[in-house]
Structures are given as structure tokens and as C-alpha cells.
Design a protein around this motif. Sequence first.
Motif, PDB file in Angstrom:
ATOM      1  N   ILE A  15       6.358  69.840 -13.661  1.00 46.48           N
ATOM      2  CA  ILE A  15       6.784  70.801 -12.640  1.00 46.48           C
ATOM      3  C   ILE A  15       7.514  70.078 -11.525  1.00 46.48           C
ATOM      4  O   ILE A  15       8.608  70.471 -11.115  1.00 46.48           O
ATOM      5  CB  ILE A  15       5.578  71.594 -12.093  1.00 46.48           C
ATOM      6  CG1 ILE A  15       4.990  72.452 -13.213  1.00 46.48           C
ATOM      7  CG2 ILE A  15       5.980  72.450 -10.897  1.00 46.48           C
ATOM      8  CD1 ILE A  15       3.657  73.054 -12.889  1.00 46.48           C
ATOM      9  N   ARG A  16       6.933  69.011 -11.019  1.00 51.46           N
ATOM     10  CA  ARG A  16       7.572  68.240  -9.954  1.00 51.46           C
ATOM     11  C   ARG A  16       8.898  67.659 -10.425  1.00 51.46           C
ATOM     12  O   ARG A  16       9.892  67.686  -9.717  1.00 51.46           O
ATOM     13  CB  ARG A  16       6.654  67.125  -9.471  1.00 51.46           C
ATOM     14  CG  ARG A  16       7.263  66.348  -8.306  1.00 51.46           C
ATOM     15  CD  ARG A  16       6.371  65.238  -7.786  1.00 51.46           C
ATOM     16  NE  ARG A  16       5.034  65.704  -7.537  1.00 51.46           N
ATOM     17  CZ  ARG A  16       3.926  65.038  -7.884  1.00 51.46           C
ATOM     18  NH1 ARG A  16       4.016  63.877  -8.480  1.00 51.46           N
ATOM     19  NH2 ARG A  16       2.736  65.516  -7.630  1.00 51.46           N
ATOM     20  N   ASP A  17       8.907  67.146 -11.651  1.00 52.20           N
ATOM     21  CA  ASP A  17      10.115  66.553 -12.201  1.00 52.20           C
ATOM     22  C   ASP A  17      11.263  67.563 -12.232  1.00 52.20           C
ATOM     23  O   ASP A  17      12.363  67.288 -11.757  1.00 52.20           O
ATOM     24  CB  ASP A  17       9.838  66.023 -13.610  1.00 52.20           C
ATOM     25  CG  ASP A  17      11.047  65.382 -14.249  1.00 52.20           C
ATOM     26  OD1 ASP A  17      11.855  64.753 -13.530  1.00 52.20           O
ATOM     27  OD2 ASP A  17      11.196  65.501 -15.481  1.00 52.20           O
ATOM     28  N   VAL A  18      11.007  68.743 -12.746  1.00 61.12           N
ATOM     29  CA  VAL A  18      12.059  69.760 -12.855  1.00 61.12           C
ATOM     30  C   VAL A  18      12.435  70.301 -11.485  1.00 61.12           C
ATOM     31  O   VAL A  18      13.624  70.418 -11.158  1.00 61.12           O
ATOM     32  CB  VAL A  18      11.623  70.899 -13.802  1.00 61.12           C
ATOM     33  CG1 VAL A  18      12.624  72.047 -13.769  1.00 61.12           C
ATOM     34  CG2 VAL A  18      11.468  70.366 -15.224  1.00 61.12           C
ATOM     35  N   LEU A  19      11.457  70.629 -10.662  1.00 56.12           N
ATOM     36  CA  LEU A  19      11.762  71.190  -9.341  1.00 56.12           C
ATOM     37  C   LEU A  19      12.490  70.205  -8.443  1.00 56.12           C
ATOM     38  O   LEU A  19      13.326  70.617  -7.630  1.00 56.12           O
ATOM     39  CB  LEU A  19      10.495  71.704  -8.664  1.00 56.12           C
ATOM     40  CG  LEU A  19       9.890  72.956  -9.285  1.00 56.12           C
ATOM     41  CD1 LEU A  19       8.626  73.363  -8.535  1.00 56.12           C
ATOM     42  CD2 LEU A  19      10.872  74.103  -9.343  1.00 56.12           C
ATOM     43  N   ASP A  20      12.195  68.920  -8.581  1.00 56.01           N
ATOM     44  CA  ASP A  20      12.928  67.915  -7.805  1.00 56.01           C
ATOM     45  C   ASP A  20      14.416  67.947  -8.132  1.00 56.01           C
ATOM     46  O   ASP A  20      15.249  67.695  -7.275  1.00 56.01           O
ATOM     47  CB  ASP A  20      12.385  66.504  -8.069  1.00 56.01           C
ATOM     48  CG  ASP A  20      11.097  66.222  -7.330  1.00 56.01           C
ATOM     49  OD1 ASP A  20      10.711  67.024  -6.460  1.00 56.01           O
ATOM     50  OD2 ASP A  20      10.467  65.185  -7.638  1.00 56.01           O
ATOM     51  N   ARG A  21      14.746  68.260  -9.367  1.00 54.50           N
ATOM     52  CA  ARG A  21      16.143  68.240  -9.792  1.00 54.50           C
ATOM     53  C   ARG A  21      16.856  69.550  -9.505  1.00 54.50           C
ATOM     54  O   ARG A  21      17.974  69.554  -9.014  1.00 54.50           O
ATOM     55  CB  ARG A  21      16.239  67.924 -11.285  1.00 54.50           C
ATOM     56  CG  ARG A  21      15.739  66.537 -11.620  1.00 54.50           C
ATOM     57  CD  ARG A  21      16.511  65.436 -10.879  1.00 54.50           C
ATOM     58  NE  ARG A  21      17.823  65.229 -11.428  1.00 54.50           N
ATOM     59  CZ  ARG A  21      18.164  64.226 -12.191  1.00 54.50           C
ATOM     60  NH1 ARG A  21      17.281  63.293 -12.489  1.00 54.50           N
ATOM     61  NH2 ARG A  21      19.392  64.124 -12.646  1.00 54.50           N
ATOM     62  N   ILE A  22      16.247  70.687  -9.813  1.00 53.90           N
ATOM     63  CA  ILE A  22      16.944  71.967  -9.627  1.00 53.90           C
ATOM     64  C   ILE A  22      16.661  72.594  -8.274  1.00 53.90           C
ATOM     65  O   ILE A  22      17.324  73.546  -7.887  1.00 53.90           O
ATOM     66  CB  ILE A  22      16.605  72.971 -10.739  1.00 53.90           C
ATOM     67  CG1 ILE A  22      15.113  73.255 -10.752  1.00 53.90           C
ATOM     68  CG2 ILE A  22      17.137  72.506 -12.072  1.00 53.90           C
ATOM     69  CD1 ILE A  22      14.714  74.399 -11.604  1.00 53.90           C
ATOM     70  N   GLY A  23      15.697  72.047  -7.547  1.00 49.51           N
ATOM     71  CA  GLY A  23      15.322  72.622  -6.264  1.00 49.51           C
ATOM     72  C   GLY A  23      16.070  72.037  -5.083  1.00 49.51           C
ATOM     73  O   GLY A  23      15.734  72.321  -3.942  1.00 49.51           O
ATOM     74  N   ASP A  24      17.098  71.246  -5.341  1.00 47.47           N
ATOM     75  CA  ASP A  24      17.854  70.687  -4.226  1.00 47.47           C
ATOM     76  C   ASP A  24      18.753  71.761  -3.617  1.00 47.47           C
ATOM     77  O   ASP A  24      18.780  72.904  -4.060  1.00 47.47           O
ATOM     78  CB  ASP A  24      18.657  69.459  -4.667  1.00 47.47           C
ATOM     79  CG  ASP A  24      19.730  69.789  -5.686  1.00 47.47           C
ATOM     80  OD1 ASP A  24      20.527  70.713  -5.441  1.00 47.47           O
ATOM     81  OD2 ASP A  24      19.786  69.126  -6.723  1.00 47.47           O
ATOM     82  N   GLN A  25      19.497  71.391  -2.633  1.00 49.80           N
ATOM     83  CA  GLN A  25      20.304  72.344  -1.868  1.00 49.80           C
ATOM     84  C   GLN A  25      21.409  72.987  -2.699  1.00 49.80           C
ATOM     85  O   GLN A  25      21.793  74.118  -2.428  1.00 49.80           O
ATOM     86  CB  GLN A  25      20.913  71.625  -0.667  1.00 49.80           C
ATOM     87  CG  GLN A  25      21.740  72.522   0.222  1.00 49.80           C
ATOM     88  CD  GLN A  25      22.257  71.785   1.437  1.00 49.80           C
ATOM     89  OE1 GLN A  25      22.020  70.595   1.612  1.00 49.80           O
ATOM     90  NE2 GLN A  25      22.967  72.487   2.288  1.00 49.80           N
ATOM     91  N   TRP A  26      21.922  72.313  -3.724  1.00 48.04           N
ATOM     92  CA  TRP A  26      23.141  72.774  -4.390  1.00 48.04           C
ATOM     93  C   TRP A  26      22.974  73.214  -5.829  1.00 48.04           C
ATOM     94  O   TRP A  26      23.777  74.007  -6.329  1.00 48.04           O
ATOM     95  CB  TRP A  26      24.202  71.677  -4.323  1.00 48.04           C
ATOM     96  CG  TRP A  26      24.530  71.321  -2.914  1.00 48.04           C
ATOM     97  CD1 TRP A  26      24.209  70.170  -2.257  1.00 48.04           C
ATOM     98  CD2 TRP A  26      25.220  72.139  -1.952  1.00 48.04           C
ATOM     99  NE1 TRP A  26      24.660  70.217  -0.963  1.00 48.04           N
ATOM    100  CE2 TRP A  26      25.286  71.409  -0.751  1.00 48.04           C
ATOM    101  CE3 TRP A  26      25.789  73.408  -2.007  1.00 48.04           C
ATOM    102  CZ2 TRP A  26      25.898  71.905   0.389  1.00 48.04           C
ATOM    103  CZ3 TRP A  26      26.400  73.906  -0.873  1.00 48.04           C
ATOM    104  CH2 TRP A  26      26.449  73.160   0.311  1.00 48.04           C
TER     105      TRP A  26
END
Length: 126
Positions: A15-26
Amino acid sequence: MIEMDQRVVDQQCPIRDVLDRIGDQWSLLVLAALQGGTKRFNELMREIGDISKQMLSQTLKRLEQDGFVLRTLFPEVPPRVEYALTDLGRSFLEPMGGLVRWADTHHQSIVAARRQYAGRITEATA
């Protein structure tokens, strides 16, 4: 070839791995822009608006690395590059849409809570 940071590959929390990547500003904005179909770099720049060329390029590379976006280079002069969602990217549109709808529905409540919090902090420091 892009070298993978071994810490990312070995990360224990998906969860952290995916959210870190797609949860950024852009990233969400790029994915949303591509849901209408294949686009070129400058089309994405215009649609997203306030993103820099460097940031769009970095975001597209990360999304391509993670399998959300397909980059196609056409051997033309000048070279033409197009970006499209992969099956994985398209599979993310439904949960992303739910998140966007939730944010739209609750944004005013969040803004009000922030104002209330700021008021309490201001009173406490006065």
C-alpha cells in the motif's frame, strides 16, 4: 535501462509502495488526462496546465516504470512520442474516480476543518 532501487523492490508494504508513487502531486492528474486517450507531451502540458516540462517528464517516466503508462516513440523526423494508459493504468481509473469524487464531495468540509484548526492554534498562541 532504468536501474531499480532495491529498497523499492523489497519494500514490505504494498500500500505504501503504490501510494508513494501515485499519490504525488502530479500522477493522478497525468492519469486523468490520459483517460481520454493517447496524448503527446505538449497536449498533456496544456491539459494539466501548471506543471513544468521537467516535472511532467519525471512523472511520465515514473508512471511508465510502474506500468501505468505506455510511451511509444515513432521513428519520424522530428521524432513523435505518444503516451497512453496501459491495462494496469486503465484498471486504476475506477478507484481513482472514487477518490476524486470523495475529494470533491468532502473538500469544503476539509477546508472548514483547516480554518477551524488554524483559529484554535491562533487563539492558543495569542
